[in-house]
Design a protein around this motif. Sequence first.
Motif, mmCIF file in Angstrom:
data_model
loop_
_atom_site.group_PDB
_atom_site.id
_atom_site.type_symbol
_atom_site.label_atom_id
_atom_site.label_comp_id
_atom_site.label_asym_id
_atom_site.label_seq_id
_atom_site.Cartn_x
_atom_site.Cartn_y
_atom_site.Cartn_z
ATOM 1 N N THR A 79 0.839 -1.193 0.000
ATOM 2 C CA THR A 79 0.000 0.000 0.000
ATOM 3 C C THR A 79 0.877 1.247 0.000
ATOM 4 O O THR A 79 2.053 1.197 0.349
ATOM 5 C CB THR A 79 -0.929 0.037 1.231
ATOM 6 O OG1 THR A 79 -0.123 0.047 2.414
ATOM 7 C CG2 THR A 79 -1.885 -1.141 1.243
ATOM 8 N N GLY A 80 0.275 2.340 -0.366
ATOM 9 C CA GLY A 80 0.942 3.628 -0.330
ATOM 10 C C GLY A 80 -0.053 4.709 -0.683
ATOM 11 O O GLY A 80 -1.133 4.431 -1.204
ATOM 12 N N ASP A 81 0.306 5.935 -0.384
ATOM 13 C CA ASP A 81 -0.553 7.078 -0.687
ATOM 14 C C ASP A 81 0.051 7.873 -1.832
ATOM 15 O O ASP A 81 1.225 8.256 -1.778
ATOM 16 C CB ASP A 81 -0.681 7.987 0.548
ATOM 17 C CG ASP A 81 -1.374 7.286 1.697
ATOM 18 O OD1 ASP A 81 -2.375 6.588 1.442
ATOM 19 O OD2 ASP A 81 -0.912 7.437 2.840
ATOM 20 N N THR A 92 3.930 8.088 -0.995
ATOM 21 C CA THR A 92 4.436 8.154 0.376
ATOM 22 C C THR A 92 3.858 6.981 1.167
ATOM 23 O O THR A 92 2.917 6.311 0.722
ATOM 24 C CB THR A 92 4.043 9.469 1.080
ATOM 25 O OG1 THR A 92 2.616 9.530 1.190
ATOM 26 C CG2 THR A 92 4.564 10.683 0.330
ATOM 27 N N ASP A 93 4.394 6.792 2.345
ATOM 28 C CA ASP A 93 3.885 5.786 3.279
ATOM 29 C C ASP A 93 3.755 4.400 2.646
ATOM 30 O O ASP A 93 2.752 3.709 2.828
ATOM 31 C CB ASP A 93 2.550 6.233 3.888
ATOM 32 C CG ASP A 93 2.666 7.557 4.622
ATOM 33 O OD1 ASP A 93 3.677 7.755 5.318
ATOM 34 O OD2 ASP A 93 1.758 8.390 4.494
ATOM 35 N N LEU A 94 4.792 3.997 1.894
ATOM 36 C CA LEU A 94 4.793 2.668 1.296
ATOM 37 C C LEU A 94 4.928 1.619 2.388
ATOM 38 O O LEU A 94 5.750 1.757 3.294
ATOM 39 C CB LEU A 94 5.944 2.533 0.296
ATOM 40 C CG LEU A 94 5.849 3.447 -0.932
ATOM 41 C CD1 LEU A 94 7.152 3.407 -1.717
ATOM 42 C CD2 LEU A 94 4.672 3.055 -1.806
ATOM 43 N N ALA A 95 4.099 0.583 2.311
ATOM 44 C CA ALA A 95 4.122 -0.482 3.318
ATOM 45 C C ALA A 95 3.897 -1.828 2.648
ATOM 46 O O ALA A 95 3.036 -1.958 1.782
ATOM 47 C CB ALA A 95 3.039 -0.237 4.372
ATOM 48 N N GLU A 134 14.376 3.250 -1.705
ATOM 49 C CA GLU A 134 14.777 3.781 -0.408
ATOM 50 C C GLU A 134 16.066 4.589 -0.479
ATOM 51 O O GLU A 134 16.190 5.616 0.177
ATOM 52 C CB GLU A 134 14.922 2.646 0.612
ATOM 53 C CG GLU A 134 13.569 2.115 1.017
ATOM 54 C CD GLU A 134 13.555 1.559 2.416
ATOM 55 O OE1 GLU A 134 14.231 2.115 3.298
ATOM 56 O OE2 GLU A 134 12.848 0.576 2.623
#
Length: 146
Positions: A79-81, A92-95, A134
Amino acid sequence: MSEDSQRLVTIERTGAGRFTATNVRGGTIGFGTGSDSAGGTDFTPVELLLAAIGGCTAADVDVATGRHAEPAQFTVTVTGDKISDDFGNRMTDLAVTFSVTFPDGASGDRARTILPRAVAVSHDRLCTVSRTIEIGTPVTVTVTDA
């Protein structure tokens, strides 16, 4: 760069907002803007990025755990935004979340034991895709005459 280290895909437009990527081995994958006349089911480039992150680490983890036991269930969710800010459009906020189960028994126990380490090693050292993101790698863009 040596020929062994270079990777290459070619992207061709196949229609309005639709493209096909071809690798040097002849494999293809279609993708698009997600808003085509066929209902918008094609993967978008952003979804392919998420799939690349998850697929890269999934392959690493599968090799490490698969030596011990065949998983009963193996799912990776990424997921990510997608945002737009002063840096432009970006994610952003990659998980990455692993949901893996192994059968009962000694081999399943071994696979379960190494799963967290396999995930960590993939993330920290092995997965070329997430390591590239990263660390941050410049992208050069040029235009040539066709």
